[in-house]
Structures are given as C-alpha cells and as structure tokens.
Design a protein around this motif. Structure first.
Motif, PDB file in Angstrom:
ATOM      1  N   TYR A   1       0.825  -1.209   0.000  1.00 56.86           N
ATOM      2  CA  TYR A   1       0.000   0.000   0.000  1.00 56.86           C
ATOM      3  C   TYR A   1       0.861   1.262   0.000  1.00 56.86           C
ATOM      4  CZ  TYR A   1      -3.171   3.661   1.494  1.00 56.86           C
ATOM      5  OH  TYR A   1      -3.884   4.837   1.569  1.00 56.86           O
ATOM      6  N   ALA A   2       2.012   1.217   0.684  1.00 58.52           N
ATOM      7  CA  ALA A   2       2.913   2.370   0.692  1.00 58.52           C
ATOM      8  C   ALA A   2       3.368   2.723  -0.719  1.00 58.52           C
ATOM      9  CB  ALA A   2       4.126   2.082   1.579  1.00 58.52           C
ATOM     10  N   GLY A   3       3.426   1.728  -1.602  1.00 54.67           N
ATOM     11  CA  GLY A   3       3.808   1.978  -2.984  1.00 54.67           C
ATOM     12  C   GLY A   3       2.751   2.684  -3.795  1.00 54.67           C
ATOM     13  N   SER A   4       1.541   2.795  -3.261  1.00 53.52           N
ATOM     14  CA  SER A   4       0.465   3.448  -4.019  1.00 53.52           C
ATOM     15  C   SER A   4       0.297   4.922  -3.661  1.00 53.52           C
ATOM     16  CB  SER A   4      -0.862   2.718  -3.766  1.00 53.52           C
ATOM     17  OG  SER A   4      -1.277   2.882  -2.420  1.00 53.52           O
ATOM     18  N   VAL A   5       1.146   5.436  -2.763  1.00 50.83           N
ATOM     19  CA  VAL A   5       1.055   6.850  -2.371  1.00 50.83           C
ATOM     20  C   VAL A   5       1.353   7.736  -3.585  1.00 50.83           C
ATOM     21  CG1 VAL A   5       2.040   8.625  -0.892  1.00 50.83           C
ATOM     22  CG2 VAL A   5       1.691   6.314  -0.004  1.00 50.83           C
ATOM     23  N   ARG A   6       0.566   8.774  -3.762  1.00 52.36           N
ATOM     24  CA  ARG A   6       0.658   9.604  -4.971  1.00 52.36           C
ATOM     25  C   ARG A   6       1.969  10.398  -5.068  1.00 52.36           C
ATOM     26  NH1 ARG A   6      -4.032   9.905  -7.807  1.00 52.36           N
ATOM     27  NH2 ARG A   6      -5.928   9.151  -6.765  1.00 52.36           N
ATOM     28  N   THR A   7       2.601  10.669  -3.936  1.00 53.81           N
ATOM     29  CA  THR A   7       3.816  11.490  -3.971  1.00 53.81           C
ATOM     30  C   THR A   7       5.030  10.733  -4.510  1.00 53.81           C
ATOM     31  OG1 THR A   7       4.226  10.885  -1.651  1.00 53.81           O
ATOM     32  CG2 THR A   7       3.052  12.954  -2.072  1.00 53.81           C
ATOM     33  N   LEU A   8       4.935   9.418  -4.641  1.00 55.09           N
ATOM     34  CA  LEU A   8       6.054   8.624  -5.147  1.00 55.09           C
ATOM     35  C   LEU A   8       6.144   8.724  -6.666  1.00 55.09           C
ATOM     36  CD1 LEU A   8       5.751   5.337  -3.048  1.00 55.09           C
ATOM     37  CD2 LEU A   8       7.564   7.037  -2.888  1.00 55.09           C
ATOM     38  N   ASP A   9       7.356   8.645  -7.177  1.00 61.13           N
ATOM     39  CA  ASP A   9       7.495   8.566  -8.629  1.00 61.13           C
ATOM     40  C   ASP A   9       7.237   7.129  -9.088  1.00 61.13           C
ATOM     41  OD1 ASP A   9       9.734   7.132  -7.893  1.00 61.13           O
ATOM     42  OD2 ASP A   9      11.163   8.686  -8.455  1.00 61.13           O
ATOM     43  N   LYS A  10       7.233   6.918 -10.384  1.00 64.11           N
ATOM     44  CA  LYS A  10       6.895   5.616 -10.945  1.00 64.11           C
ATOM     45  C   LYS A  10       7.838   4.509 -10.446  1.00 64.11           C
ATOM     46  CE  LYS A  10       7.946   4.844 -15.240  1.00 64.11           C
ATOM     47  NZ  LYS A  10       7.930   4.882 -16.722  1.00 64.11           N
ATOM     48  N   GLU A  11       9.135   4.800 -10.435  1.00 59.66           N
ATOM     49  CA  GLU A  11      10.108   3.780 -10.036  1.00 59.66           C
ATOM     50  C   GLU A  11       9.967   3.425  -8.557  1.00 59.66           C
ATOM     51  OE1 GLU A  11      10.798   6.468 -11.782  1.00 59.66           O
ATOM     52  OE2 GLU A  11      11.210   5.548 -13.744  1.00 59.66           O
ATOM     53  N   GLY A  12       9.771   4.429  -7.703  1.00 61.62           N
ATOM     54  CA  GLY A  12       9.615   4.164  -6.275  1.00 61.62           C
ATOM     55  C   GLY A  12       8.355   3.376  -5.973  1.00 61.62           C
ATOM     56  N   ALA A  13       7.265   3.736  -6.661  1.00 60.88           N
ATOM     57  CA  ALA A  13       6.006   3.020  -6.452  1.00 60.88           C
ATOM     58  C   ALA A  13       6.149   1.555  -6.845  1.00 60.88           C
ATOM     59  CB  ALA A  13       4.895   3.692  -7.262  1.00 60.88           C
ATOM     60  N   TYR A  14       6.778   1.321  -7.999  1.00 56.25           N
ATOM     61  CA  TYR A  14       6.917  -0.057  -8.464  1.00 56.25           C
ATOM     62  C   TYR A  14       7.820  -0.863  -7.528  1.00 56.25           C
ATOM     63  CZ  TYR A  14       7.402  -3.983 -11.662  1.00 56.25           C
ATOM     64  OH  TYR A  14       7.364  -5.242 -12.221  1.00 56.25           O
ATOM     65  N   ALA A  15       8.882  -0.224  -7.016  1.00 50.71           N
ATOM     66  CA  ALA A  15       9.811  -0.922  -6.121  1.00 50.71           C
ATOM     67  C   ALA A  15       9.108  -1.375  -4.843  1.00 50.71           C
ATOM     68  CB  ALA A  15      10.996  -0.024  -5.793  1.00 50.71           C
ATOM     69  N   LEU A  16       8.311  -0.496  -4.234  1.00 52.71           N
ATOM     70  CA  LEU A  16       7.616  -0.864  -3.001  1.00 52.71           C
ATOM     71  C   LEU A  16       6.556  -1.934  -3.254  1.00 52.71           C
ATOM     72  CD1 LEU A  16       7.202   2.585  -1.198  1.00 52.71           C
ATOM     73  CD2 LEU A  16       8.565   0.631  -0.442  1.00 52.71           C
ATOM     74  N   MET A  17       5.819  -1.801  -4.352  1.00 51.95           N
ATOM     75  CA  MET A  17       4.825  -2.830  -4.671  1.00 51.95           C
ATOM     76  C   MET A  17       5.487  -4.179  -4.897  1.00 51.95           C
ATOM     77  SD  MET A  17       2.029  -1.008  -7.141  1.00 51.95           S
ATOM     78  CE  MET A  17       1.293   0.562  -6.720  1.00 51.95           C
ATOM     79  N   MET A  18       6.634  -4.172  -5.560  1.00 53.32           N
ATOM     80  CA  MET A  18       7.335  -5.413  -5.815  1.00 53.32           C
ATOM     81  C   MET A  18       7.843  -6.043  -4.517  1.00 53.32           C
ATOM     82  SD  MET A  18       8.349  -7.736  -7.860  1.00 53.32           S
ATOM     83  CE  MET A  18       8.093  -7.045  -9.506  1.00 53.32           C
ATOM     84  N   VAL A  19       8.386  -5.228  -3.614  1.00 58.76           N
ATOM     85  CA  VAL A  19       8.845  -5.748  -2.319  1.00 58.76           C
ATOM     86  C   VAL A  19       7.675  -6.372  -1.555  1.00 58.76           C
ATOM     87  CG1 VAL A  19       9.766  -5.099  -0.057  1.00 58.76           C
ATOM     88  CG2 VAL A  19      10.816  -4.194  -2.126  1.00 58.76           C
ATOM     89  N   GLY A  20       6.531  -5.696  -1.566  1.00 55.00           N
ATOM     90  CA  GLY A  20       5.351  -6.246  -0.909  1.00 55.00           C
ATOM     91  C   GLY A  20       4.942  -7.589  -1.495  1.00 55.00           C
ATOM     92  N   GLN A  21       4.982  -7.693  -2.816  1.00 51.48           N
ATOM     93  CA  GLN A  21       4.624  -8.956  -3.466  1.00 51.48           C
ATOM     94  C   GLN A  21       5.638 -10.061  -3.140  1.00 51.48           C
ATOM     95  OE1 GLN A  21       1.455  -8.342  -4.091  1.00 51.48           O
ATOM     96  NE2 GLN A  21       1.518  -9.260  -6.119  1.00 51.48           N
ATOM     97  N   LEU A  22       6.906  -9.712  -3.085  1.00 51.77           N
ATOM     98  CA  LEU A  22       7.926 -10.710  -2.773  1.00 51.77           C
ATOM     99  C   LEU A  22       7.746 -11.260  -1.360  1.00 51.77           C
ATOM    100  CD1 LEU A  22      11.075  -9.009  -4.354  1.00 51.77           C
ATOM    101  CD2 LEU A  22       9.886 -11.032  -5.218  1.00 51.77           C
ATOM    102  N   ILE A  23       7.440 -10.385  -0.399  1.00 56.20           N
ATOM    103  CA  ILE A  23       7.215 -10.850   0.975  1.00 56.20           C
ATOM    104  C   ILE A  23       5.960 -11.712   1.043  1.00 56.20           C
ATOM    105  CG2 ILE A  23       6.740 -10.107   3.336  1.00 56.20           C
ATOM    106  CD1 ILE A  23       8.397  -7.617   2.793  1.00 56.20           C
ATOM    107  N   ALA A  24       4.927 -11.332   0.291  1.00 54.86           N
ATOM    108  CA  ALA A  24       3.711 -12.154   0.239  1.00 54.86           C
ATOM    109  C   ALA A  24       4.012 -13.533  -0.339  1.00 54.86           C
ATOM    110  CB  ALA A  24       2.643 -11.457  -0.604  1.00 54.86           C
TER     111      ALA A  24
END
Length: 444
Positions: free
Chosen positions: A70-93
């Motif tokens: 969810y932290a990767g979906s914050v609007r203030t993040l750029d595209k690369e940062g958003a994708y990195a956090l979403m990917m980390v979340g998916q990897l832990i899942a």
C-alpha cells in the motif's frame, strides 16, 4: 489474494501508475518466483518450530507485505519508487503464501482420521483458489487501483487473528500415520531418485516413484495454467471487448464454482469413494485438457455465455482435483509436507514459465485485434493436453490409508479381546515398513 490481484485491473494499473503490462504481470509473477525457494524451506522450518509457530511467521509476513504494497500506491512517489515498493510487498507475500499451502496436508494428517482427512485437505488447499476468486471479484470493484490496493491491505490485516487458534498436535494421534515422525523433504527427494534403501521408512517402489512423477507433472501444469489465466485474465479477454469487470467475473467463476464442487465431492472421497482417487484423476484430468484447448476458439467477441460456461467447468474440475492430487501424492510418498512442497513448487514453476511465454507470444499493436493473446492460448491448451495424457498410466495405490486401516482394525480386534494396543512411537521409528506390517498381523 495478492498473486492474481492485479490481473483483472492490469490495464488500469498500467495507465494510472505508468507501468508496462509486462511490469504489471511481474507483480503477480514475483509471488510465484519467490514461492519456489520458500516452499522448499517450509518443511524444514515446520520440523524445527512446529505447525503453530510456522503459521505465526507466515501471518506476520502477510501483514507486513500488505502495508508495504500500500505504501507503494502513495501519490507522492514517482513511478520507479512506487513499483519498487509494490514489488517488495509482493515478494514478501510470496514467502508467506507457501506456509499455509504446504502445511495443509500435514495439518490434516496430524489432526484428523481417515474419514475426514481428504475433506480437511480440501478446505486447506482450496483456500488458495478462494483467495484468488475473491480477488478476481473485488479488485475491479474497488474503484481506482490505489483504492483497490488499500482494500487488499485491510483484508490481509483482518485475517491475522485467525493464526492464533492453530495448534501443533492433538493429545492423542488420530491414526497410525499421525503417530509416526514425518520424514524429511530430503528423504523424499532421495526416495524419488531411488536412493533410499528398501525397508527404510521413506522407501518408495519404482511404481510409487512413477506415480509421484505423474501426479507432480499433472498438478504442476493444471495449477500453473489456472494461476497464469488469473494473472493474464484481462490481457486474454480485453482485446476482444470484455471489460475488466467481466474479466474478473470470469476468473472468479472459474474458481468459485470449483469451491462449491470440491465442497460437495471431498466428503464423498472420505466416506464413499475412499479407494478411487486415482480413477478420479484419470476421468477429470483429460477433460480439463480438452476444456483448456477449447479456449483457443471460445475467446472471441460476443461469447460471454460460452466463456462463463467453460470457466465454470474448468473450475469445477480443477478445484475438485486439487485435494485429490495432494492426498494421492501423500499416499504414494507417505510424506505429507514434503510431497505438498514439491507439488506447489511445480505449480508455481509452471505458472512463472507460462506467464513469461504467453507474454512473449502477445500479438503486436497492428494485429487483429491489437495485442491479442491467441498464440498464448494455443500454447497453454496444447501444454495441458499433452500433460494430462500421462495420467492414464497412473496406478496410485493408497499405501498410507491401507496401513492406517490395517492398524485400526487390529486395535479394534484387540479391544474386543479385552486388550489395549497403542502403536509405540519409539519402536516404530526403529523398524521399517515391512516389519511394521508383519508386527501388525501378529498383533491381530
């Protein structure tokens, strides 16, 4: 749920966050990728810490992954940062998911007898398609992709307390096999390769090794294709005019009709068709191959009814076969969590491969219709048909059940004679299978 969550909304996620479709696919595929080493580690962790603590560990990872995503979906993040956090979340899942899938057969063997084991394995194994089906329904109905990701985080948080009611083992083992120490994953691999000595607790005959390989191939391909379709639903159907909502409903139809079917059939396998697991596989698997092949012609414009019918049939067959295959693998290997780990490893490996291959087979923007996945559908249909043909060679002797029933009958006979017979854990670990059978006959 995190694995196929982005499937029905892949085009919307791509537009809102600026990701490519291949990047969106990897948000689902990453779960399958990290599942591979994690599934192999689960039996070792469980052997060291027990079922209860292992479930606590998996639940903690699920919670952490949800809010990092969810932290990767914050609007203030750029595209690369958003994708990195979403990917980390998916990897832990992806580390958390195999904990509950792999331990299902071991939990049913530890806590339940021969009249309910298949049903309990069904409940545990269909938890995965239940989550997939719910995610296929909810993710496109949650509004924007950002709101959708928040909904997933809330759901993951809400289920955390369920882990605290899981126990390690009952005071008295319900069956003979439950009283035995569970063989290690390494011993199972050695047995499959023919490296275990005859008479060893982990020993498997040539017939049993062949059966296990057949089960593994069919389970891996059929589960892998279902997961792939869940991830690529919108990409398979979107080019032909189907909305993300309709794509999600079709994916959910596949999984939810299967849940109903498995709920009806599993008690029958426990109490009526107790010795017909292999025959069930021989009947259902070839039919599933034909249904996957039929999608080559069924995925076209204005064929909503036909596609829903095919999805319902695939779901009914696939999810019904899921606990049957898992239980049959345990029967021929007599190793609950080890066999489950290998089967789920195979399913996720096939899913990773299929997502990559079908993504590479996507048509170009100048095709008719643009970006269609027809070649990918041909690939998965042919793969399914070739694989399920091997199930005709399956014998599938239910060795574990036969041993449990034999010991149970001996115990009842001794009780009628006014004696008490309780399998000795210390003695059983020192003997081999043939010696145990001979001892049981003498006791009777």
């Amino acid at each position: 749920m995190p694995n196929p969550w982005y499937g029905p909304i892949s085009n919307n996620v791509s537009s809102e966050f600026g990701f490519t479709l291949d990047q969106v696919n990897w948000l689902g595929n990453a779960v399958n990728l990290v599942f591979l080493p994690s599934s192999i580690l689960v039996p070792f962790v469980c052997k060291r810490f027990g079922i209860r603590l292992t479930c606590y560990f998996g639940t903690l990872l699920l919670l952490v992954s949800a809010w990092i995503r969810y932290a990767g979906s914050v609007r203030t993040l750029d595209k690369e940062g958003a994708y990195a956090l979403m990917m980390v979340g998916q990897l832990i899942a992806g580390v958390a998911q195999p904990v509950f899938q792999v331990l299902g057969p071991l939990y049913s063997e530890t806590w339940f007898d021969t009249k309910s084991r298949t049903t309990v394995t069904m409940v545990a194994s269909i938890a995965n398609p239940v989550g997939s089906g719910i995610s296929q329904l909810i993710s496109p109905l949650s509004g924007t992709p950002r709101a959708s990701i928040l909904v997933l985080a809330i759901i993951c948080t809400a289920v955390v307390p369920c882990a605290f009611v899981v126990g390690d083992a009952p005071p008295t083992p319900p069956t003979y096999s439950a009283s035995q120490p569970n063989p290690s994953l390494i011993s199972l691999v050695r047995a499959i390769l023919g490296r275990e000595q005859r008479g060893s607790q982990a020993y498997m005959s040539v017939r049993e090794r062949c059966d296990f390989v057949i089960i593994m191939l069919n389970f891996g391909v059929l589960v892998g294709i279902v997961t792939t379709f869940s991830i690529l639903t919108n990409q398979d159907l979107g080019p032909y005019g189907y909305s993300s909502d309709t794509s999600g409903f079709m994916g959910a139809a596949l999984l939810l009709t299967g849940i109903v079917s498995a709920g009806v059939t599993s008690p029958l396998f426990d109490r009526v068709f107790t010795h017909h697991l292999a025959l069930t596989g021989k009947l259902i698997a070839p039919a599933l191959g034909v249904l996957w092949l039929s999608l080559i012609w069924a995925v076209k414009e204005n064929n909503t009814g036909g596609l829903f019918a095919i999805m319902a049939l695939i779901g009914a067959g696939s999810v019904t076969l899921l606990p049957v295959a898992i239980e049959l693998a345990v029967e021929v290997s007599r190793n609950a969590d080890g066999s489950s780990a290998i089967l789920w490893f195979a399913g996720n490996l096939v899913s990773i491969t299929c997502v990559l291959v079908e993504g590479a087979l996507r048509a170009g923007p100048n095709a008719h219709p643009p970006l269609n996945m027809r070649r990918g559908l041909i690939f998965q249909g042919v793969l399914a048909c070739v694989t399920v043909s091997t199930v005709l060679a399956l014998k599938g002797t239910q060795a574990r059940r036969e041993m449990d029933v034999r010991v149970m009958q001996g115990t009842l006979e001794l009780q009628r004679m006014g004696q008490e017979y309780v399998p000795s854990l210390e003695q059983d670990t020192k003997g081999d299978v043939e010696a145990l059978e001979k001892r049981d006959e003498q006791n009777i």
